[in-house]
Design a protein around this motif. Structure first.
Motif, short mmCIF file in Angstrom:
data_model
loop_
_atom_site.label_atom_id
_atom_site.label_comp_id
_atom_site.label_asym_id
_atom_site.label_seq_id
_atom_site.Cartn_x
_atom_site.Cartn_y
_atom_site.Cartn_z
N LEU A 29 -53.15 -29.61 -33.91
CA LEU A 29 -54.59 -29.57 -33.67
C LEU A 29 -54.94 -29.99 -32.25
N TYR A 30 -54.09 -30.83 -31.67
CA TYR A 30 -54.32 -31.28 -30.29
C TYR A 30 -54.35 -30.10 -29.32
N GLY A 31 -53.66 -29.01 -29.69
CA GLY A 31 -53.64 -27.83 -28.83
C GLY A 31 -55.02 -27.23 -28.61
N LEU A 32 -55.96 -27.46 -29.53
CA LEU A 32 -57.31 -26.94 -29.37
C LEU A 32 -58.06 -27.58 -28.22
N ARG A 33 -57.52 -28.64 -27.67
CA ARG A 33 -58.16 -29.29 -26.53
C ARG A 33 -57.85 -28.58 -25.21
N GLY A 39 -47.01 -24.33 -33.10
CA GLY A 39 -48.38 -24.49 -33.57
C GLY A 39 -49.30 -24.99 -32.48
N PHE A 40 -48.80 -25.93 -31.68
CA PHE A 40 -49.54 -26.45 -30.54
C PHE A 40 -49.88 -25.31 -29.56
N VAL A 41 -48.89 -24.47 -29.28
CA VAL A 41 -49.09 -23.33 -28.36
C VAL A 41 -50.09 -22.35 -28.94
N ILE A 42 -49.96 -22.03 -30.23
CA ILE A 42 -50.87 -21.09 -30.88
C ILE A 42 -52.30 -21.59 -30.82
N MET A 43 -52.52 -22.87 -31.11
CA MET A 43 -53.86 -23.44 -31.05
C MET A 43 -54.43 -23.39 -29.63
N SER A 44 -53.58 -23.61 -28.65
CA SER A 44 -54.02 -23.52 -27.26
C SER A 44 -54.46 -22.10 -26.92
N LEU A 99 -46.60 -30.44 -21.22
CA LEU A 99 -45.83 -31.01 -22.32
C LEU A 99 -45.00 -29.93 -23.02
N ILE A 100 -45.54 -28.70 -23.07
CA ILE A 100 -44.84 -27.61 -23.76
C ILE A 100 -43.49 -27.29 -23.11
N PRO A 101 -43.47 -26.94 -21.80
CA PRO A 101 -42.16 -26.67 -21.20
C PRO A 101 -41.25 -27.89 -21.17
N LEU A 102 -41.84 -29.08 -21.02
CA LEU A 102 -41.02 -30.30 -21.00
C LEU A 102 -40.27 -30.47 -22.32
N GLY A 124 -19.37 -32.59 -37.92
CA GLY A 124 -20.03 -33.32 -39.00
C GLY A 124 -21.32 -34.01 -38.60
N ASP A 125 -21.59 -34.06 -37.30
CA ASP A 125 -22.81 -34.73 -36.85
C ASP A 125 -24.04 -33.91 -37.22
N ILE A 126 -25.14 -34.62 -37.48
CA ILE A 126 -26.39 -33.96 -37.88
C ILE A 126 -26.98 -33.22 -36.69
N LYS A 127 -27.32 -31.98 -36.90
CA LYS A 127 -27.93 -31.18 -35.85
C LYS A 127 -29.44 -31.37 -35.85
N MET A 128 -30.02 -31.23 -34.67
CA MET A 128 -31.46 -31.40 -34.56
C MET A 128 -32.18 -30.21 -35.18
N GLN A 129 -33.37 -30.46 -35.65
CA GLN A 129 -34.22 -29.39 -36.16
C GLN A 129 -35.13 -28.90 -35.03
N PHE A 130 -35.32 -27.59 -34.98
CA PHE A 130 -36.19 -27.05 -33.94
C PHE A 130 -37.62 -27.55 -34.17
N PRO A 131 -38.29 -28.03 -33.12
CA PRO A 131 -39.65 -28.57 -33.29
C PRO A 131 -40.69 -27.46 -33.45
N TRP A 132 -40.75 -26.87 -34.66
CA TRP A 132 -41.66 -25.75 -34.91
C TRP A 132 -43.12 -26.13 -34.68
N PHE A 133 -43.45 -27.40 -34.84
CA PHE A 133 -44.85 -27.80 -34.66
C PHE A 133 -45.33 -27.55 -33.23
#
Length: 337
Positions: free
Chosen positions: A81-85, A261-266, A228-231, A249-258
Protein backbone atom coordinates in the motif's frame (compact mmCIF):
# COMPACT_ATOMS: atom_id res chain seq x y z
CA UNK A 1 0.45 -24.03 30.74
CA UNK A 2 -2.51 -22.44 32.49
CA UNK A 3 -6.15 -23.46 32.31
CA UNK A 4 -6.95 -20.43 30.17
CA UNK A 5 -4.37 -21.57 27.62
CA UNK A 6 -6.07 -24.97 27.32
CA UNK A 7 -9.51 -23.45 26.81
CA UNK A 8 -8.41 -21.21 23.95
CA UNK A 9 -8.38 -22.74 20.49
CA UNK A 10 -5.69 -21.77 17.94
CA UNK A 11 -7.99 -19.30 16.15
CA UNK A 12 -8.77 -17.49 19.40
CA UNK A 13 -5.08 -17.27 20.24
CA UNK A 14 -4.42 -15.89 16.76
CA UNK A 15 -7.15 -13.27 17.15
CA UNK A 16 -5.86 -12.23 20.56
CA UNK A 17 -2.31 -11.94 19.18
CA UNK A 18 -3.47 -9.70 16.34
CA UNK A 19 -5.59 -7.79 18.86
CA UNK A 20 -2.54 -7.15 21.04
CA UNK A 21 -0.72 -5.52 18.14
CA UNK A 22 -3.86 -3.55 17.24
CA UNK A 23 -4.37 -2.20 20.77
CA UNK A 24 -0.70 -1.28 21.18
CA UNK A 25 -0.70 0.42 17.76
CA UNK A 26 -3.70 2.53 18.84
CA UNK A 27 -1.90 3.26 22.10
CA UNK A 28 1.06 4.49 20.03
CA UNK A 29 -1.16 7.12 18.42
CA UNK A 30 -2.32 8.36 21.83
CA UNK A 31 1.20 8.31 23.26
CA UNK A 32 2.32 10.41 20.27
CA UNK A 33 -0.03 13.16 21.45
CA UNK A 34 2.04 13.63 24.62
CA UNK A 35 4.75 16.32 24.79
CA UNK A 36 8.03 14.98 23.49
CA UNK A 37 6.53 11.83 22.00
CA UNK A 38 4.82 13.93 19.32
CA UNK A 39 8.29 14.38 17.83
CA UNK A 40 8.82 10.61 17.62
CA UNK A 41 5.42 9.94 16.03
CA UNK A 42 2.91 7.08 16.41
CA UNK A 43 5.10 4.41 14.83
CA UNK A 44 8.11 5.17 17.00
CA UNK A 45 5.91 5.53 20.10
CA UNK A 46 4.21 2.18 19.45
CA UNK A 47 7.44 0.26 19.02
CA UNK A 48 8.89 1.86 22.18
CA UNK A 49 5.73 0.82 24.07
CA UNK A 50 6.06 -2.72 22.72
CA UNK A 51 9.72 -2.94 23.74
CA UNK A 52 8.90 -1.72 27.26
CA UNK A 53 6.06 -4.26 27.49
CA UNK A 54 8.46 -7.05 26.52
CA UNK A 55 10.95 -6.06 29.23
CA UNK A 56 8.27 -5.81 31.95
CA UNK A 57 6.02 -8.75 31.13
CA UNK A 58 7.98 -10.91 28.70
CA UNK A 59 6.94 -12.12 25.26
CA UNK A 60 3.32 -13.43 25.10
CA UNK A 61 4.20 -16.80 23.54
CA UNK A 62 0.63 -18.08 23.85
CA UNK A 63 -0.48 -15.57 21.22
CA UNK A 64 2.65 -15.67 19.04
CA UNK A 65 0.74 -16.83 15.92
CA UNK A 66 -1.27 -13.59 15.77
CA UNK A 67 1.71 -11.42 16.66
CA UNK A 68 3.79 -13.09 13.95
CA UNK A 69 0.94 -12.54 11.46
CA UNK A 70 1.09 -8.80 12.19
CA UNK A 71 4.88 -8.58 12.06
CA UNK A 72 5.15 -10.51 8.79
CA UNK A 73 1.90 -10.59 6.76
CA UNK A 74 0.57 -7.14 7.68
CA UNK A 75 4.06 -5.77 7.17
CA UNK A 76 4.00 -6.88 3.54
CA UNK A 77 0.50 -5.46 2.99
CA UNK A 78 1.67 -2.13 4.42
CA UNK A 79 4.67 -2.06 2.07
CA UNK A 80 2.43 -2.80 -0.93
CA UNK A 81 0.00 0.00 0.00
CA UNK A 82 2.97 2.30 0.58
CA UNK A 83 3.47 2.25 -3.20
CA UNK A 84 0.38 4.45 -3.59
CA UNK A 85 2.41 7.31 -2.15
CA UNK A 86 4.66 7.36 -5.20
CA UNK A 87 3.96 9.31 -8.37
CA UNK A 88 6.72 8.16 -10.68
CA UNK A 89 6.11 10.90 -13.28
CA UNK A 90 6.66 13.70 -10.76
CA UNK A 91 9.92 12.19 -9.60
CA UNK A 92 11.19 11.46 -13.13
CA UNK A 93 10.01 14.85 -14.40
CA UNK A 94 10.63 17.44 -11.72
CA UNK A 95 12.94 15.41 -9.51
CA UNK A 96 15.40 13.84 -11.95
CA UNK A 97 18.28 15.85 -10.47
CA UNK A 98 17.23 14.72 -7.01
CA UNK A 99 17.05 11.14 -8.24
CA UNK A 100 20.70 11.23 -9.27
CA UNK A 101 21.73 12.76 -5.97
CA UNK A 102 19.54 10.30 -4.06
CA UNK A 103 21.42 7.45 -5.75
CA UNK A 104 24.65 8.84 -4.31
CA UNK A 105 22.98 9.22 -0.90
CA UNK A 106 21.84 5.59 -0.78
CA UNK A 107 25.17 4.22 -2.05
CA UNK A 108 27.04 6.29 0.55
CA UNK A 109 24.76 5.26 3.42
CA UNK A 110 24.74 1.53 2.68
CA UNK A 111 28.39 1.09 1.68
CA UNK A 112 29.82 3.27 4.45
CA UNK A 113 27.61 1.54 7.00
CA UNK A 114 28.84 -1.87 5.90
CA UNK A 115 32.43 -0.62 5.86
CA UNK A 116 32.16 0.67 9.43
CA UNK A 117 30.40 -2.53 10.48
CA UNK A 118 33.42 -4.52 9.30
CA UNK A 119 35.78 -2.08 11.01
CA UNK A 120 33.83 -2.20 14.30
CA UNK A 121 33.13 -5.95 13.97
CA UNK A 122 29.41 -5.14 14.24
CA UNK A 123 26.52 -7.48 13.37
CA UNK A 124 26.16 -7.58 9.57
CA UNK A 125 22.39 -7.92 9.21
CA UNK A 126 21.68 -5.22 11.78
CA UNK A 127 24.19 -2.90 10.12
CA UNK A 128 22.72 -3.51 6.66
CA UNK A 129 19.19 -2.79 7.89
CA UNK A 130 20.35 0.44 9.54
CA UNK A 131 22.27 1.44 6.40
CA UNK A 132 19.21 0.88 4.21
CA UNK A 133 16.96 2.68 6.69
CA UNK A 134 19.34 5.64 6.84
CA UNK A 135 19.83 5.86 3.09
CA UNK A 136 16.28 5.24 1.88
CA UNK A 137 13.17 5.71 4.01
CA UNK A 138 13.56 4.43 7.55
CA UNK A 139 11.14 1.78 8.80
CA UNK A 140 9.55 1.10 5.40
CA UNK A 141 12.93 0.35 3.81
CA UNK A 142 13.99 -1.82 6.74
CA UNK A 143 10.69 -3.71 6.51
CA UNK A 144 11.20 -4.31 2.78
CA UNK A 145 14.78 -5.55 3.07
CA UNK A 146 14.44 -7.66 6.24
CA UNK A 147 12.64 -10.62 4.55
CA UNK A 148 15.17 -10.65 1.72
CA UNK A 149 18.15 -11.13 4.04
CA UNK A 150 16.09 -13.31 6.40
CA UNK A 151 16.71 -10.95 9.31
CA UNK A 152 15.43 -11.94 12.72
CA UNK A 153 12.34 -10.10 13.95
CA UNK A 154 14.41 -8.86 16.86
CA UNK A 155 17.00 -7.30 14.53
CA UNK A 156 14.27 -5.65 12.47
CA UNK A 157 12.61 -4.26 15.60
CA UNK A 158 15.88 -2.94 16.99
CA UNK A 159 16.70 -1.28 13.65
CA UNK A 160 13.32 0.47 13.43
CA UNK A 161 13.58 1.67 17.04
CA UNK A 162 17.06 3.10 16.46
CA UNK A 163 15.98 4.81 13.23
CA UNK A 164 12.99 6.42 14.99
CA UNK A 165 15.17 7.72 17.81
CA UNK A 166 18.19 8.95 15.82
CA UNK A 167 16.02 10.38 13.03
CA UNK A 168 14.08 12.45 15.55
CA UNK A 169 17.29 13.75 17.14
CA UNK A 170 18.66 14.77 13.74
CA UNK A 171 15.37 16.43 12.72
CA UNK A 172 15.44 18.61 15.83
CA UNK A 173 19.10 19.35 15.17
CA UNK A 174 18.22 20.55 11.66
CA UNK A 175 15.51 22.84 12.98
CA UNK A 176 17.87 24.39 15.54
CA UNK A 177 20.69 24.70 12.99
CA UNK A 178 18.66 26.27 10.15
CA UNK A 179 18.84 29.90 11.40
CA UNK A 180 22.64 29.59 11.56
CA UNK A 181 23.04 28.36 7.99
CA UNK A 182 23.66 30.65 5.03
CA UNK A 183 21.28 28.84 2.65
CA UNK A 184 17.83 29.55 1.22
CA UNK A 185 14.70 27.90 2.54
CA UNK A 186 14.39 25.84 -0.64
CA UNK A 187 17.97 24.58 -0.34
CA UNK A 188 17.30 23.73 3.29
CA UNK A 189 14.28 21.71 2.17
CA UNK A 190 16.38 19.85 -0.39
CA UNK A 191 19.01 19.14 2.27
CA UNK A 192 16.40 17.76 4.65
CA UNK A 193 14.79 15.56 1.99
CA UNK A 194 18.09 14.09 0.81
CA UNK A 195 19.52 13.29 4.23
CA UNK A 196 16.90 12.61 6.93
CA UNK A 197 15.65 9.14 7.68
CA UNK A 198 11.82 8.88 7.68
CA UNK A 199 9.21 10.81 5.69
CA UNK A 200 7.95 12.05 9.05
CA UNK A 201 11.43 13.27 9.97
CA UNK A 202 11.69 15.16 6.68
CA UNK A 203 8.30 16.80 7.23
CA UNK A 204 9.19 17.68 10.82
CA UNK A 205 12.45 19.37 9.84
CA UNK A 206 11.30 21.10 6.64
CA UNK A 207 7.88 22.43 7.71
CA UNK A 208 9.30 25.45 9.67
CA UNK A 209 10.97 26.66 6.45
CA UNK A 210 7.61 27.07 4.64
CA UNK A 211 5.42 25.20 2.17
CA UNK A 212 7.81 25.48 -0.78
CA UNK A 213 10.69 24.10 1.25
CA UNK A 214 8.46 21.26 2.49
CA UNK A 215 7.36 20.38 -1.06
CA UNK A 216 10.98 20.25 -2.26
CA UNK A 217 11.96 18.17 0.77
CA UNK A 218 9.23 15.61 0.13
CA UNK A 219 10.11 15.44 -3.58
CA UNK A 220 13.74 14.68 -2.71
CA UNK A 221 12.64 12.12 -0.15
CA UNK A 222 10.22 10.36 -2.52
CA UNK A 223 13.08 9.93 -4.98
CA UNK A 224 14.85 7.89 -2.31
CA UNK A 225 11.66 5.86 -1.78
CA UNK A 226 11.49 5.09 -5.52
CA UNK A 227 15.09 3.84 -5.42
CA UNK A 228 14.08 1.30 -2.79
CA UNK A 229 12.82 -0.89 -5.66
CA UNK A 230 16.12 -1.31 -7.54
CA UNK A 231 18.03 -1.47 -4.25
CA UNK A 232 15.96 -4.44 -3.09
CA UNK A 233 16.57 -6.30 -6.33
CA UNK A 234 20.31 -5.59 -6.07
CA UNK A 235 20.24 -7.11 -2.58
CA UNK A 236 18.26 -10.09 -3.93
CA UNK A 237 21.02 -10.62 -6.51
CA UNK A 238 23.81 -10.60 -3.92
CA UNK A 239 21.89 -12.84 -1.52
CA UNK A 240 21.29 -15.42 -4.27
CA UNK A 241 24.90 -15.17 -5.37
CA UNK A 242 25.98 -15.85 -1.79
CA UNK A 243 23.62 -18.83 -1.57
CA UNK A 244 25.39 -20.54 -4.44
CA UNK A 245 28.34 -20.97 -2.08
CA UNK A 246 26.15 -22.69 0.53
CA UNK A 247 25.48 -26.40 0.81
CA UNK A 248 22.35 -27.76 -0.94
CA UNK A 249 20.69 -28.34 2.42
CA UNK A 250 20.68 -24.66 3.32
CA UNK A 251 17.35 -22.83 3.19
CA UNK A 252 16.93 -20.78 0.06
CA UNK A 253 15.49 -17.29 0.15
CA UNK A 254 11.98 -16.63 -1.04
CA UNK A 255 11.53 -14.06 -3.78
CA UNK A 256 10.06 -10.87 -2.26
CA UNK A 257 6.82 -10.89 -4.28
CA UNK A 258 5.40 -8.07 -2.16
CA UNK A 259 7.85 -5.72 -3.90
CA UNK A 260 6.01 -6.35 -7.15
CA UNK A 261 2.85 -5.26 -5.35
CA UNK A 262 4.69 -2.10 -4.32
CA UNK A 263 5.62 -1.46 -7.97
CA UNK A 264 2.08 -2.16 -9.20
CA UNK A 265 0.59 0.28 -6.67
CA UNK A 266 3.11 2.92 -7.74
CA UNK A 267 2.13 2.42 -11.39
CA UNK A 268 -1.58 2.58 -10.49
CA UNK A 269 -1.08 5.83 -8.63
CA UNK A 270 0.93 7.30 -11.51
CA UNK A 271 -1.01 6.23 -14.60
CA UNK A 272 -4.47 4.97 -13.57
CA UNK A 273 -5.80 6.80 -10.52
CA UNK A 274 -6.99 10.27 -11.49
CA UNK A 275 -6.55 9.60 -15.21
CA UNK A 276 -8.46 6.41 -16.03
CA UNK A 277 -10.25 5.89 -12.73
CA UNK A 278 -11.33 8.71 -10.44
CA UNK A 279 -10.96 8.01 -6.73
CA UNK A 280 -11.84 10.77 -4.25
CA UNK A 281 -8.88 12.29 -2.45
CA UNK A 282 -10.43 11.40 0.89
CA UNK A 283 -10.33 7.70 -0.05
CA UNK A 284 -6.65 7.94 -1.02
CA UNK A 285 -5.88 9.64 2.28
CA UNK A 286 -7.66 6.87 4.16
CA UNK A 287 -5.58 4.27 2.31
CA UNK A 288 -2.45 6.21 3.32
CA UNK A 289 -3.65 6.14 6.91
CA UNK A 290 -4.38 2.42 6.68
CA UNK A 291 -0.90 1.63 5.36
CA UNK A 292 0.65 3.65 8.18
CA UNK A 293 -1.50 1.93 10.81
CA UNK A 294 -0.76 -1.57 9.45
CA UNK A 295 2.93 -0.71 9.48
CA UNK A 296 2.54 0.44 13.10
CA UNK A 297 0.86 -2.88 14.03
CA UNK A 298 3.73 -4.72 12.37
CA UNK A 299 6.26 -2.65 14.29
CA UNK A 300 4.52 -3.59 17.55
CA UNK A 301 4.95 -7.25 16.64
CA UNK A 302 8.63 -6.65 15.96
CA UNK A 303 9.07 -4.57 19.11
CA UNK A 304 7.73 -7.42 21.24
CA UNK A 305 10.68 -9.50 20.02
CA UNK A 306 13.29 -6.99 21.21
CA UNK A 307 15.36 -7.84 24.27
CA UNK A 308 17.16 -4.81 25.72
CA UNK A 309 19.93 -7.09 26.92
CA UNK A 310 20.58 -8.03 23.30
CA UNK A 311 20.42 -4.36 22.33
CA UNK A 312 23.19 -3.60 24.79
CA UNK A 313 25.37 -6.44 23.60
CA UNK A 314 24.50 -6.53 19.90
CA UNK A 315 23.33 -3.09 18.78
CA UNK A 316 25.83 -0.71 20.37
CA UNK A 317 28.41 -0.96 17.60
CA UNK A 318 25.88 -0.70 14.73
CA UNK A 319 24.33 2.28 16.54
CA UNK A 320 27.69 4.06 16.73
CA UNK A 321 28.32 3.28 13.06
CA UNK A 322 24.91 4.62 12.10
CA UNK A 323 25.45 7.89 13.97
CA UNK A 324 28.76 8.37 12.14
CA UNK A 325 27.12 7.59 8.79
CA UNK A 326 24.21 9.96 9.52
CA UNK A 327 26.60 12.81 10.34
CA UNK A 328 28.63 12.07 7.21
CA UNK A 329 25.44 11.95 5.13
CA UNK A 330 24.32 15.34 6.47
CA UNK A 331 27.69 16.87 5.51
CA UNK A 332 27.73 15.20 2.08
CA UNK A 333 24.21 16.30 1.14
CA UNK A 334 24.84 19.83 2.42
CA UNK A 335 27.77 20.07 -0.01
CA UNK A 336 25.55 18.70 -2.80
CA UNK A 337 22.76 21.30 -2.61
Amino acid sequence: MTGSDIELNPRSKWLIGVGITFVMAVAGYFIALLPGFSLIGPLGSAIIAAIIYRQLFGYPYTYSSGITFSSKKLLRVAIILYGLRLNINIILGEGLEFLLKDTIVIAFAVLSMLGLARLFKADFNLSLLLGVGTGVCGAAAIAAVAPIIRAKDEDTGISVGIIALIGTVFSLGYILTRPLLDISNNDYGAWSGMSLHELAHVALAAEPAGNNALAIALLAKLGRVLLLIPLCFIIVYFVRRHQKKLSPGDIKMQFPWFLLGFVIMSLLNTYIIGQVIFIPETVIVRVYDLSTFLLTMAMVGLGLNVSLNDVRTKAFRPLMAMIIVSVGLSILTFLMI
